[in-house]
Design a protein around this motif. Structure first.
Motif, short mmCIF file in Angstrom:
data_model
loop_
_atom_site.label_atom_id
_atom_site.label_comp_id
_atom_site.label_asym_id
_atom_site.label_seq_id
_atom_site.Cartn_x
_atom_site.Cartn_y
_atom_site.Cartn_z
N ARG A 113 0.81 -1.22 0.00
CA ARG A 113 0.00 0.00 0.00
C ARG A 113 0.84 1.27 0.00
O ARG A 113 0.29 2.38 0.00
N ASP A 278 -7.82 1.07 5.16
CA ASP A 278 -8.22 1.27 3.76
C ASP A 278 -7.79 2.65 3.28
O ASP A 278 -8.59 3.58 3.14
N ARG A 292 -4.90 2.78 -7.43
CA ARG A 292 -6.34 2.69 -7.21
C ARG A 292 -7.06 2.12 -8.42
O ARG A 292 -7.95 1.27 -8.29
N PHE A 293 -6.66 2.56 -9.62
CA PHE A 293 -7.29 2.06 -10.84
C PHE A 293 -7.04 0.57 -11.01
O PHE A 293 -7.96 -0.20 -11.33
N ARG A 295 -6.34 -1.71 -8.69
CA ARG A 295 -7.02 -2.52 -7.68
C ARG A 295 -8.52 -2.53 -7.86
O ARG A 295 -9.19 -3.49 -7.47
N THR A 296 -9.05 -1.50 -8.48
CA THR A 296 -10.49 -1.47 -8.77
C THR A 296 -10.84 -2.32 -9.98
O THR A 296 -11.93 -2.91 -10.04
N ASN A 297 -9.92 -2.42 -10.93
CA ASN A 297 -10.24 -3.04 -12.21
C ASN A 297 -9.44 -4.30 -12.53
O ASN A 297 -9.56 -4.84 -13.64
N HIS A 299 -9.88 -7.27 -11.88
CA HIS A 299 -10.68 -8.46 -12.17
C HIS A 299 -11.02 -8.58 -13.65
O HIS A 299 -11.55 -9.60 -14.08
N GLU A 310 -5.90 7.37 -17.14
CA GLU A 310 -6.29 7.57 -15.75
C GLU A 310 -5.27 8.42 -15.00
O GLU A 310 -5.63 9.27 -14.18
N THR A 337 -1.65 -7.88 -7.80
CA THR A 337 -3.01 -7.66 -7.29
C THR A 337 -3.90 -8.85 -7.61
O THR A 337 -4.71 -9.30 -6.77
N ARG A 338 -3.77 -9.40 -8.81
CA ARG A 338 -4.59 -10.55 -9.20
C ARG A 338 -4.24 -11.79 -8.38
O ARG A 338 -5.12 -12.56 -7.98
N ARG A 341 -5.81 -11.47 -4.97
CA ARG A 341 -7.25 -11.78 -5.01
C ARG A 341 -7.47 -13.28 -5.10
O ARG A 341 -8.37 -13.83 -4.47
#
Length: 395
Positions: A113, A278, A292-293, A295-297, A299, A310, A337-338, A341
């Motif tokens: 982070r 967070d 942020r982009f 970790r949000t996307n 998936h 961005e 990140t993937r 998850r």
């Protein structure tokens, strides 16, 4: 032990904490419905040991948190399995959590982070706390960072749950106030983590903007009561109980003359993020926006052009700044990140491998397997086995 026979088993495990309740659930999963055990529950902190001895159990599963309990259990002369790491005593085989690994997980979580300042709040004289601190410290220092530490008195900490929150630990308040901020704080457990959050509130510090906090045990009740809700490391309490019961069963079958078996330590599951951690303390606006982009996307498929739109800077500049701050390129951050998850889904769900791959952003289960093993050193299937009650990968 033969099924159908009946043996008395004493369970000296307090139900006050979520971890202990999960241990009891794991024991029940092993013992029920036809194992033949008659279980007697008692809280080791409040039940006179004479009552336990009078019941004449054939075996005991105990949370051994006091030296005098070690002596009392030894006098019983029956097989005992310990499910606590409060004491370093090795009188009985122990089934527990890998505490150093727990500390390492939290350190990596904070490093991912973008934190550069770290602190640890522990409990003096508690083995699990010392081990968690060691894992946290070794990972933070390996990344070239330093940590500050604070040790709460075990005697005070053990009784604080029964006291008013207004009776704050003034030493802890002074210590926190002196920390450079923003700072990432690992607490040795959830009770202590909630105390840290409360101390920050009384000191006028914002959580998580000034002080981000992660506890251990993922006790839903404690974490949700904390203000703000507390992030925490989920640990396999049910499997600890199941493995402890299976170990005791083998000891009962072998008899007193058998050599005492070795215990085992089970890996933690991972950090469950709530409000207390967070936050992204990354001062570089472009890198923070990029993380942020991602970790949000993560998936779904992400293109380089999407990411650059961005963040609003060139590809070369973004890669340089990602490497400088995070030690990874944007592409490596996507993969990392993937994989994280996928870890959570493998540990916490029964989804098929193709479903885990899809939800984690991988094109296929095969691609998940290749990249997961490259980053973790273990296959997705091998990783998942570590968290299943009825599977024993090391036997």
């Amino acid at each position: 032990m033969k099924k159908g026979s009946h043996l008395r088993v004493a369970l000296l495990v307090s139900s006050a904490l979520g971890y202990s309740r999960n241990v009891l659930r794991g024991i029940k999963s092993y013992a029920a419905p036809d194992r033949g055990w008659v279980c007697h529950y008692a809280d080791p902190l409040v039940t006179p040991f004479e009552q336990v001895a009078a019941w004449e159990p054939a075996g005991v599963i105990a949370s051994v948190v006091r030296p005098e309990l070690v002596e009392s259990l030894a006098r019983l002369g029956v097989p005992v399995v310990n499910v606590s790491s409060a004491l370093a005593d090795e009188s009985f085989p122990r089934v527990s959590v890998e505490h150093r690994a727990t500390g390492r997980i939290v350190a990596r979580y904070f490093l991912d982070r973008g934190f550069s300042r770290f602190a640890y709040v522990g409990r003096a004289g508690r083995t699990y706390s010392a081990d968690r601190e060691a894992g946290f410290s070794e990972t933070v220092t390996a990344a070239g960072k330093r940590i500050a530490t604070y040790q709460a008195s075990s005697a005070r900490a053990d009784h604080r749950r029964w006291r008013s929150w207004s009776e704050l630990d003034h030493g802890l308040r002074e210590w926190i106030a002196e920390l450079e901020r923003p700072v990432a704080v690992m607490s040795c457990d959830d009770w202590q983590g909630m105390q840290v959050a409360e101390t920050c509130r009384h000191a006028g510090l914002r959580v998580p903007e000034d002080v981000a906090i992660v506890g251990v045990d993922n006790d839903d009740l404690i974490c949700d009561l904390s203000m703000p809700p507390l992030s925490s490391v989920a640990v396999p309490g049910e499997r600890v109980g199941y493995e402890a019961a299976a170990l005791l069963d083998r000891m009962l079958a072998c008899g007193r003359a058998a050599r005492p078996p070795r215990g085992k330590a089970l890996p933690p599951i991972g950090v469950v993020t709530r409000r207390s951690s967070d936050v992204l303390p990354i001062e570089d606006a472009a890198v923070a926006a990029g993380v942020r982009f991602i970790r949000t996307n993560a998936h779904r498929p992400i293109t380089v052009d999407e990411l650059l739109r961005e963040v609003g800077i060139s590809r070369r500049s973004l890669e340089r700044r990602f490497r400088l701050i995070l030690g990874r390129t944007p592409l490596e951050e996507v993969r990392h990140t993937r994989v994280e998850r996928a870890r959570q889904l493998l540990a916490g769900t029964d989804l098929s491998m193709p479903a885990v791959a899809r939800r984690s952003g991988f094109a296929s289960a095969e691609r998940l397997s290749v990249l997961f093993r490259k980053e973790t050193g273990i296959t997705p299937t091998g990783y998942r086995r570590q968290f299943r009650l009825h599977e024993h990968p090391d036997e």
